[in-house]
Design an enzyme around this catalytic site. Structure first.
Site, PDB file in Angstrom:
ATOM      1  N   GLY A 166     -10.724   0.386   1.843  1.00  0.00           N
ATOM      2  CA  GLY A 166     -11.795  -0.208   1.068  1.00  0.00           C
ATOM      3  C   GLY A 166     -11.246  -0.556  -0.302  1.00  0.00           C
ATOM      4  N   GLY A 167     -10.584   0.432  -0.891  1.00  0.00           N
ATOM      5  CA  GLY A 167     -10.000   0.223  -2.204  1.00  0.00           C
ATOM      6  C   GLY A 167      -8.826   1.144  -2.420  1.00  0.00           C
ATOM      7  N   MET A 168      -7.982   0.757  -3.347  1.00  0.00           N
ATOM      8  CA  MET A 168      -6.838   1.599  -3.727  1.00  0.00           C
ATOM      9  C   MET A 168      -6.715   1.544  -5.236  1.00  0.00           C
ATOM     10  SD  MET A 168      -4.360   3.605  -2.895  1.00  0.00           S
ATOM     11  CE  MET A 168      -3.474   4.376  -4.247  1.00  0.00           C
ATOM     12  N   GLU A 169      -6.669   2.737  -5.827  1.00  0.00           N
ATOM     13  CA  GLU A 169      -6.779   2.889  -7.280  1.00  0.00           C
ATOM     14  C   GLU A 169      -5.482   2.595  -8.021  1.00  0.00           C
ATOM     15  OE1 GLU A 169      -6.826   5.201  -4.909  1.00  0.00           O
ATOM     16  OE2 GLU A 169      -6.067   7.144  -5.565  1.00  0.00           O
ATOM     17  N   PRO A 186      -5.904  -2.550   4.438  1.00  0.00           N
ATOM     18  CA  PRO A 186      -6.356  -1.489   5.352  1.00  0.00           C
ATOM     19  C   PRO A 186      -7.378  -0.513   4.776  1.00  0.00           C
ATOM     20  CG  PRO A 186      -4.157  -0.990   4.512  1.00  0.00           C
ATOM     21  CD  PRO A 186      -4.499  -2.370   4.018  1.00  0.00           C
ATOM     22  N   TYR A 233     -13.086  14.166   0.804  1.00  0.00           N
ATOM     23  CA  TYR A 233     -14.035  13.324   0.077  1.00  0.00           C
ATOM     24  C   TYR A 233     -15.394  14.018  -0.058  1.00  0.00           C
ATOM     25  CZ  TYR A 233     -10.901   9.289   0.584  1.00  0.00           C
ATOM     26  OH  TYR A 233      -9.838   8.430   0.496  1.00  0.00           O
ATOM     27  N   GLN A 252       0.257   4.580  -1.213  1.00  0.00           N
ATOM     28  CA  GLN A 252      -0.271   5.908  -0.910  1.00  0.00           C
ATOM     29  C   GLN A 252      -0.366   6.085   0.608  1.00  0.00           C
ATOM     30  OE1 GLN A 252      -4.309   6.821  -2.208  1.00  0.00           O
ATOM     31  NE2 GLN A 252      -3.878   8.959  -2.433  1.00  0.00           N
ATOM     32  N   GLU A 286      -9.657  13.194  -4.242  1.00  0.00           N
ATOM     33  CA  GLU A 286     -10.781  12.462  -3.653  1.00  0.00           C
ATOM     34  C   GLU A 286     -12.139  13.124  -3.846  1.00  0.00           C
ATOM     35  OE1 GLU A 286     -10.479   9.472  -2.929  1.00  0.00           O
ATOM     36  OE2 GLU A 286      -8.302   9.267  -2.700  1.00  0.00           O
ATOM     37  N   ASP A 314      -1.489  11.364   5.970  1.00  0.00           N
ATOM     38  CA  ASP A 314      -2.676  10.623   6.371  1.00  0.00           C
ATOM     39  C   ASP A 314      -3.672  11.492   7.142  1.00  0.00           C
ATOM     40  OD1 ASP A 314      -2.510   8.087   5.447  1.00  0.00           O
ATOM     41  OD2 ASP A 314      -2.593   7.172   7.438  1.00  0.00           O
ATOM     42  N   GLN A 352       0.883  -1.171   0.000  1.00  0.00           N
ATOM     43  CA  GLN A 352       0.000   0.000   0.000  1.00  0.00           C
ATOM     44  C   GLN A 352       0.916   1.215   0.000  1.00  0.00           C
ATOM     45  OE1 GLN A 352      -3.189   0.939  -0.388  1.00  0.00           O
ATOM     46  NE2 GLN A 352      -2.463   3.030  -0.092  1.00  0.00           N
ATOM     47  N   HIS A 376     -15.848   4.116  -7.441  1.00  0.00           N
ATOM     48  CA  HIS A 376     -14.917   5.111  -6.896  1.00  0.00           C
ATOM     49  C   HIS A 376     -13.491   4.875  -7.409  1.00  0.00           C
ATOM     50  CE1 HIS A 376     -13.396   7.898  -3.711  1.00  0.00           C
ATOM     51  NE2 HIS A 376     -12.322   7.111  -3.810  1.00  0.00           N
ATOM     52  N   GLU A 377     -13.010   3.657  -7.249  1.00  0.00           N
ATOM     53  CA  GLU A 377     -11.629   3.381  -7.669  1.00  0.00           C
ATOM     54  C   GLU A 377     -11.488   3.510  -9.187  1.00  0.00           C
ATOM     55  OE1 GLU A 377      -9.835   3.625  -5.258  1.00  0.00           O
ATOM     56  OE2 GLU A 377     -11.227   3.065  -3.662  1.00  0.00           O
ATOM     57  N   HIS A 422     -11.055   7.085 -10.196  1.00  0.00           N
ATOM     58  CA  HIS A 422      -9.683   7.578 -10.014  1.00  0.00           C
ATOM     59  C   HIS A 422      -8.834   7.410 -11.271  1.00  0.00           C
ATOM     60  CE1 HIS A 422      -9.148   8.973  -5.939  1.00  0.00           C
ATOM     61  NE2 HIS A 422      -9.606   7.864  -5.384  1.00  0.00           N
TER      62      HIS A 422
HETATM   63  N1  BES Z   1      -6.914   6.518  -2.652  1.00  0.00           N
HETATM   64  C1  BES Z   1      -7.821   6.161  -1.625  1.00  0.00           C
HETATM   65  C2  BES Z   1      -7.184   5.438  -0.486  1.00  0.00           C
HETATM   66  C3  BES Z   1      -6.076   6.205   0.215  1.00  0.00           C
HETATM   67  C4  BES Z   1      -6.132   7.582   0.377  1.00  0.00           C
HETATM   68  C5  BES Z   1      -5.021   5.511   0.727  1.00  0.00           C
HETATM   69  C6  BES Z   1      -5.088   8.241   1.031  1.00  0.00           C
HETATM   70  C7  BES Z   1      -3.992   6.175   1.372  1.00  0.00           C
HETATM   71  C8  BES Z   1      -4.021   7.548   1.522  1.00  0.00           C
HETATM   72  C9  BES Z   1      -8.967   5.316  -2.191  1.00  0.00           C
HETATM   73  O1  BES Z   1      -9.380   5.684  -3.458  1.00  0.00           O
HETATM   74  C10 BES Z   1     -10.168   5.549  -1.324  1.00  0.00           C
HETATM   75  O2  BES Z   1     -10.611   6.653  -1.265  1.00  0.00           O
HETATM   76  N2  BES Z   1     -10.672   4.516  -0.695  1.00  0.00           N
HETATM   77  C11 BES Z   1     -11.874   4.592   0.090  1.00  0.00           C
HETATM   78  C12 BES Z   1     -13.022   4.201  -0.794  1.00  0.00           C
HETATM   79  C13 BES Z   1     -14.320   4.859  -0.542  1.00  0.00           C
HETATM   80  C14 BES Z   1     -14.281   6.342  -0.425  1.00  0.00           C
HETATM   81  C15 BES Z   1     -15.312   4.434  -1.590  1.00  0.00           C
HETATM   82  C16 BES Z   1     -11.727   3.607   1.240  1.00  0.00           C
HETATM   83  O3  BES Z   1     -10.748   2.863   1.262  1.00  0.00           O
HETATM   84  O4  BES Z   1     -12.549   3.607   2.115  1.00  0.00           O
HETATM   85 ZN    ZN Z   2     -10.375   7.579  -3.419  1.00  0.00          ZN
END
Ligand code: BES
Ligand code: ZN
Length: 632
Positions: free
Chosen positions: A292-295, A290, A409, A165, A342, A401, A163, A319-320, A323
């Protein structure tokens, strides 16, 4: 989401000045190297002197040592007076640095600073076009999570995922780890022969006998989109350019959950232009992932907690996917502009969901967002981080973070929605399409976005809009009064049902007068979140008996209900709650639950006892947040 403010480090800024001040640079050479509009306080890189344009990564993934042994061959563009290349590193053990002719280059690994790690400063000349760093990762590598077979779903093979980001790529690749710096890459990765390796690049669909896999990423990406996954992984195709990867026992379920993926891709393209990354695949990771998703480009990394069995949590995929435009094509120049990634993505996500499932559906998502946003602003006010409720952030010296709150968001989303409602959807869509097209593979600052908004939207259509209109959203804290209000008949019905339930606790009336048998996940979320504080044991038991919340297989609904389990000390829920906390590594679920626990001394004790068992299953980004909350 999370608001664990980490210790600040005022030293970083002055330290970088001392380290870098000695390098003379001329204005002209700066602009020759890189069209950069960013100063990134979270990277040591000095791209105007020497910038990485391509990475050739050779790596062996060693599960016994829990280390990656690798060499990173970097192609450079150098200024005519370049003397140094500076890379970001964190906990890497550097073995050697050479140039393309196999000559040793002298290097210094500088002082380690919190969060950002240590600069690797390599002596070069303007003619140095290639630098090869040979190194090993450490057991502390923050991006990497090494799972024992017992920590995977199928319990048969080990697993590794990354991971990167926001600034964790530097813990597995020595690189210029700044979102404003892009490079192409290729890789050759050796893994145990019973495992498959995948990256954010062109990917294999099945294992081979050698355990050696090659990858190519032709489109330039920033380092935070570097990704690797290794495990007993299989592939199932979903369409011409999409598919899903997962552990064998998860694959069929994942494929059916994501069966609308091609529709989502088409809807996205119809909105804002062609998909630029060739394939779009998703890998469903073990439950300790950790997020929900990572793009990660070409290969979204996803939590298994969205496999609800009824496609009800797949807005995360939208969402992903979104991105792939907002974030991966047009990238926040630095982490203070995170809302550009975001906020735009949430807006785009809801537009995709509206196109595929209708306005009723996307309005429920928007209302849940608004609820999150208001609650988070109130919490942030109470916690003294009111300043962080403006869209444009100041994260200098802090962990990026800290910016991962619902401000970027949801406040980001509502700002863009307000723009849409103010100028009209047609104009806004053509502005956005042009924004994604003309800024593809570039980085964007908040200021740059405002300029485009002014010239390409307001001026172009002769709209008389004062800067104060958008400045209030971008630079001021809190939620402006002109925030749009989503409308949902379905949620109005749920709100009435809540009143009914409070009046007479009649399940039958909810079924007959409010159609609760037909409710979607989102309606149930509205219901559970809307339940009043201080429910008695009788009330909790009646709710559970009527609707089976404790035994729901839907992770979002369980997570919302689990707050009530903790707050109301509902003992019948304790065992499933403990299981959930041990088996789920998704920080968005974990943090609110641990936070609810620490509101009482008994709760804190319980949280600590559960955490002791659960912590080995959590990735660094989750455990570091919980360590801080529990004072471990
Ligand atoms: N890019 C983010 C996850 C992220 C952001 C990881 C900043 C590390 C630092 C990803 O696209 C995201 O926003 N995930 C959300 C999804 C949700 C908003 C649909 C999540 O993981 O909850
Ligand atoms: Zn996102």
């Amino acid at each position: 989401m999370n608001k664990y403010i980490t210790k600040s480090l005022s030293l970083v800024a002055c330290c970088s000045v001392i380290l870098f001040a000695c390098t003379p640079k001329s204005e002209s050479s700066e602009s020759a190297i890189m069209d950069t509009n960013m100063a990134d306080g979270h990277s040591y890189a000095k791209p105007n002197e020497a910038v990485v344009t391509h990475l050739n990564w050779k790596a062996e993934v060693n599960f016994e040592l829990q280390k990656i042994l690798a060499s990173a061959s970097l192609t450079l563009k150098t200024a005519e007076d370049a003397t140094q290349l500076i890379l970001d590193t964190k906990d890497l053990s550097i073995k050697s640095v050479t140039n393309g002719n196999n000559e040793e280059l002298s290097f210094v690994l500088g002082e380690v600073m919190p969060h950002i790690g240590a600069p690797l400063t390599i002596d070069i000349t303007p003619s140095t076009k290639n630098v090869i760093v040979t190194y090993e990762t450490s057991q502390e590598a923050e991006a990497l999570q090494w799972l024992e077979p017992s920590q995977t779903t199928d319990k048969a093979s080990p697993f590794l995922f990354t991971q990167s980001q926001a600034i964790l790529a530097r813990s597995w690749v020595p690189i210029q780890d700044s979102p404003g710096i892009r490079f192409t890459y290729e890789a050759e990765v050796t893994v145990p022969t019973e495992l498959l390796a995948l990256m954010s690049a062109s990917n294999p669909t099945e294992k081979n006998e050698s355990g050696v896999y090659t990858f190519e990423m032709k489109q330039a990406i920033p380092a935070y989109l570097l990704a690797l996954s290794v495990g007993d992984i299989e592939f199932s195709s979903l369409g011409d350019r999409s598919g899903v990867y997962a552990e064998p026992s998860v694959l069929a379920k994942a494929a059916s959950e994501f069966e609308d993926l091609e529709k989502m891709i088409s809807a996205a393209e119809a909105l804002y232009g062609p998909y630029r990354w060739d394939r779009y695949d998703i890998i469903v990771l073990p439950s300790s992932f950790p997020f929900g998703g990572m793009e990660n480009p070409r290969l979204t990394f996803a939590t298994p907690t969205i496999l609800a069995g009824d496609k009800s949590l797949t807005s995360l995929v939208a969402h992903e996917l979104a991105h792939s435009w907002s974030g991966n094509l047009v990238t926040n120049a630095n982490w203070n502009d995170f809302w550009l990634n975001e906020g735009f993505t949430v807006y785009f996500e809801y537009r995709i969901m509206e196109a595929v499932y209708g306005r009723d559906y996307s309005e429920m998502l928007a209302l849940l967002s608004l609820q999150d946003l208001k609650a988070e602003i109130a919490d942030m006010k109470a916690a003294g981080s009111y300043k962080d409720t403006s869209l444009k952030l100041d994260l200098e010296g802090r962990n990026p973070d800290d910016g991962m709150t619902s401000i970027a968001y949801d406040k980001g989303y509502f700002f863009l929605r307000l723009l849409e409602e103010t100028v009209g959807r047609e104009k806004f869509d053509s502005f956005l399409k042009e924004y994604f097209t003309s800024n593809s593979f570039k980085s964007m600052t908040t200021k740059g976005f405002i300029e485009k908004l002014q010239t390409q939207l307001f001026d172009a259509y002769e709209l008389d809009i004062e800067p104060a209109f958008y400045e209030a959203w971008i630079y001021s804290p809190d939620l402006p009064e002109n925030c749009p209000t989503p409308v949902s008949d379905k949620f109005e019905n749920v709100d009435k049902a809540l009143a009914t339930w409070q009046a007479n606790q009649s399940k039958e009336e909810l079924q007959s007068a409010h159609n609760s048998d037909d409710w979607s996940t989102h309606e149930w979320l509205r219901f559970v979140r809307g339940l009043p504080e201080g429910l008695t044991l009788e009330q909790m038991t009646a709710l559970d008996l009527a609707f089976g919340f404790t035994s729901t297989g839907n992770s979002e609904i369980f997570d919302a209900w689990a707050i009530l389990i903790i707050a109301n000390k509902y003992e019948a829920g304790y065992e499933p709650l403990e299981k959930f906390l041990i088996n789920t590594g998704r920080r968005k679920f974990l943090m609110p639950l641990y936070r609810e626990f620490v509101k009482s001394p008994e709760g804190t004790e319980m949280a600590k006892a559960i955490y002791e068992k659960a912590r080995p299953n959590y990735h660094f980004v989750a455990s570091s947040s919980i360590d801080e909350l529990l004072g471990m």
